[in-house]
Design a protein around this motif. Sequence first.
Motif, PDB file in Angstrom:
ATOM      1  N   VAL A 177      -1.627  -3.462  -6.241  1.00  0.00           N
ATOM      2  CA  VAL A 177      -1.883  -2.295  -5.406  1.00  0.00           C
ATOM      3  C   VAL A 177      -2.633  -2.798  -4.182  1.00  0.00           C
ATOM      4  O   VAL A 177      -3.808  -3.165  -4.266  1.00  0.00           O
ATOM      5  CB  VAL A 177      -2.689  -1.213  -6.149  1.00  0.00           C
TER       6      VAL A 177
ATOM      7  N   GLN B 287      -1.630  -0.210   1.807  1.00  0.00           N
ATOM      8  CA  GLN B 287      -1.256   0.994   1.067  1.00  0.00           C
ATOM      9  C   GLN B 287       0.154   0.864   0.476  1.00  0.00           C
ATOM     10  O   GLN B 287       1.041   1.669   0.753  1.00  0.00           O
ATOM     11  CB  GLN B 287      -1.375   2.235   1.961  1.00  0.00           C
TER      12      GLN B 287
ATOM     13  N   MET C 190       2.173  -0.147  -3.323  1.00  0.00           N
ATOM     14  CA  MET C 190       2.121  -0.436  -4.753  1.00  0.00           C
ATOM     15  C   MET C 190       3.373  -1.220  -5.142  1.00  0.00           C
ATOM     16  O   MET C 190       4.491  -0.790  -4.863  1.00  0.00           O
ATOM     17  CB  MET C 190       2.044   0.859  -5.566  1.00  0.00           C
TER      18      MET C 190
ATOM     19  N   SER D 148       5.415   3.027  -0.952  1.00  0.00           N
ATOM     20  CA  SER D 148       4.271   3.484  -0.155  1.00  0.00           C
ATOM     21  C   SER D 148       3.359   4.336  -1.019  1.00  0.00           C
ATOM     22  O   SER D 148       3.816   5.157  -1.819  1.00  0.00           O
ATOM     23  CB  SER D 148       4.754   4.285   1.056  1.00  0.00           C
ATOM     24  N   CYS D 149       2.074   4.123  -0.860  1.00  0.00           N
ATOM     25  CA  CYS D 149       1.095   4.840  -1.684  1.00  0.00           C
ATOM     26  C   CYS D 149      -0.130   5.126  -0.820  1.00  0.00           C
ATOM     27  O   CYS D 149      -0.743   4.204  -0.276  1.00  0.00           O
ATOM     28  CB  CYS D 149       0.708   4.014  -2.913  1.00  0.00           C
TER      29      CYS D 149
ATOM     30  N   ILE E  85      -3.724   5.569  -0.200  1.00  0.00           N
ATOM     31  CA  ILE E  85      -4.912   5.131  -0.909  1.00  0.00           C
ATOM     32  C   ILE E  85      -6.121   5.934  -0.437  1.00  0.00           C
ATOM     33  O   ILE E  85      -6.382   6.045   0.764  1.00  0.00           O
ATOM     34  CB  ILE E  85      -5.167   3.627  -0.687  1.00  0.00           C
TER      35      ILE E  85
ATOM     36  N   GLN F 187      -6.389   6.495  -8.125  1.00  0.00           N
ATOM     37  CA  GLN F 187      -5.330   6.695  -7.148  1.00  0.00           C
ATOM     38  C   GLN F 187      -4.130   7.393  -7.791  1.00  0.00           C
ATOM     39  O   GLN F 187      -3.915   7.279  -9.005  1.00  0.00           O
ATOM     40  CB  GLN F 187      -4.887   5.350  -6.549  1.00  0.00           C
TER      41      GLN F 187
ATOM     42  N   CYS G  37      -0.160   7.392  -7.056  1.00  0.00           N
ATOM     43  CA  CYS G  37       0.954   6.803  -6.314  1.00  0.00           C
ATOM     44  C   CYS G  37       2.254   7.342  -6.897  1.00  0.00           C
ATOM     45  O   CYS G  37       2.418   7.400  -8.123  1.00  0.00           O
ATOM     46  CB  CYS G  37       0.924   5.277  -6.409  1.00  0.00           C
TER      47      CYS G  37
END
Length: 488
Positions: free
Chosen positions: A62, A67, A69, A146-147, A149, A159, A161
Amino acid sequence: MNAFIVFILLFSFLEGCTAADAEERLFNKLFQGYNKLIRPVVNNSEILRVEFGLSISQLINVDEKNQIMTTNVWMKHQWTDYKLRWDPAEYDGINILRIPSEMLWLPDIVLYNNADGNYEVTLMTKALVYPEGNVYWLPPAIYKSSCKINVRYFPFDEQQCIMKFGSWTYDGYLIDLVAMDEDVDLEDYWESGEWDIIASPGTKHTIQYPCCKEIYTDITFNFVIRRKPLFYTVNLIIPCVLISFLTVLVFYLPSDCGEKITLCISVLLALTVFLLLIAEIIPPTSLLIPLIGRYLLFTMVLVTASIVITVIVLNIHYRSPTTHDMPNWVKRIFLEILPPLLYMRRPEQVDECSDEKRRESMELKEFMLHEVEKKRQNSDVGMFENLNCSGYTVHAISDERLSAGQDSSMSGAKSFKQELKQAAESVRFIADHLRNEVEYDSVTEDWKYVAMVIDRIFLWIFLISVICGSGGIILSAPLIFVPYTPQQ
């Protein structure tokens, strides 16, 4: 016996050839006229049901700064292709075929929130086909999704995601995308050393985008992951707390050692290094400040204030009567009122002279008596009888005593009188000088004690501030004491 063995081997060979021929005949029969570009439905208006599931084998990384994952997953597809049906009895009981996926119609399911450009499956594994026409395809993939954060409570953070899967070209009227399982399959999951997966539910969504009038379905897997804070606690939190407590020791360090400012600046530089280290980890966002960042800024403010206060304390410590007069309110507050409240006790000043000054007084008296006896053997030296070690007090010489000296020795009266006056003035000068020196030292010590009282005041203030600030900021993370159970 040999003939029997030959018969068994020949029978097994013929049976294997028969099975291979049956599989070849089945394969030729199924793919004769098969077009992998056409959706496998009997009626073009029919909606094809496609079941989709996800099995994760590893949460690779991560990346908070970018940002992203990274996960290693297996994508489970299952649908029915009516063109791939057969009767196992006609083909020597064949119940399963392993067919290269390039030869089949495949639902173009991709990861919508992909972050590296590889939206589709890169390794085209074989698919399993059953007599009822059911097709099961399980390709592996490594996705970077895309995650967003949230670093508000870093490193005690949690988090969320998502991985959003859907067909790229088929709308909801052509393909009905259905979740195969309620959660992500963790049967073959390799536990991460930094993150724990708390939950990973899969939800189906039906969305109509502004560009098109058709509806599109997708399945979104929401990964709820919580960071394991042990690494950051040992390597980041504890050093920062220990360095912040060094700020308190600045006010306990004596001013005469000359290292107070050096200690303050060293602590400030150490905190700056940790702040730069955090800037390399967390994403460059201006929306909020992470918890550890707030704590470092709080500590840096304290250190900066300690530098300013230390400069003021050193200025007071080295004051003297020749440069500053001590106001009465300073004496009243810092020498009388505050020391008992701070449990400070100043050693009592002894009115008696020290042995060294008493010795100097005796030597001075003997020297003056010896000098006078050289001039006049019977002179009155009673003026030195009241010399004391603290002030060297000298009695005034009366005119009668001077007249008596003149009557007793007329030959050197004038010279003796002049020398006697000079000796008295010298003694008086020495006495005044020593008295002024004592007063000078007393005022200087008072200034040093005032600086010590100010140091003790800010020692308690900073100690309380560091304890309350450290506890208030670090313990403000809502998940720090909340127990949890990772998803099995």
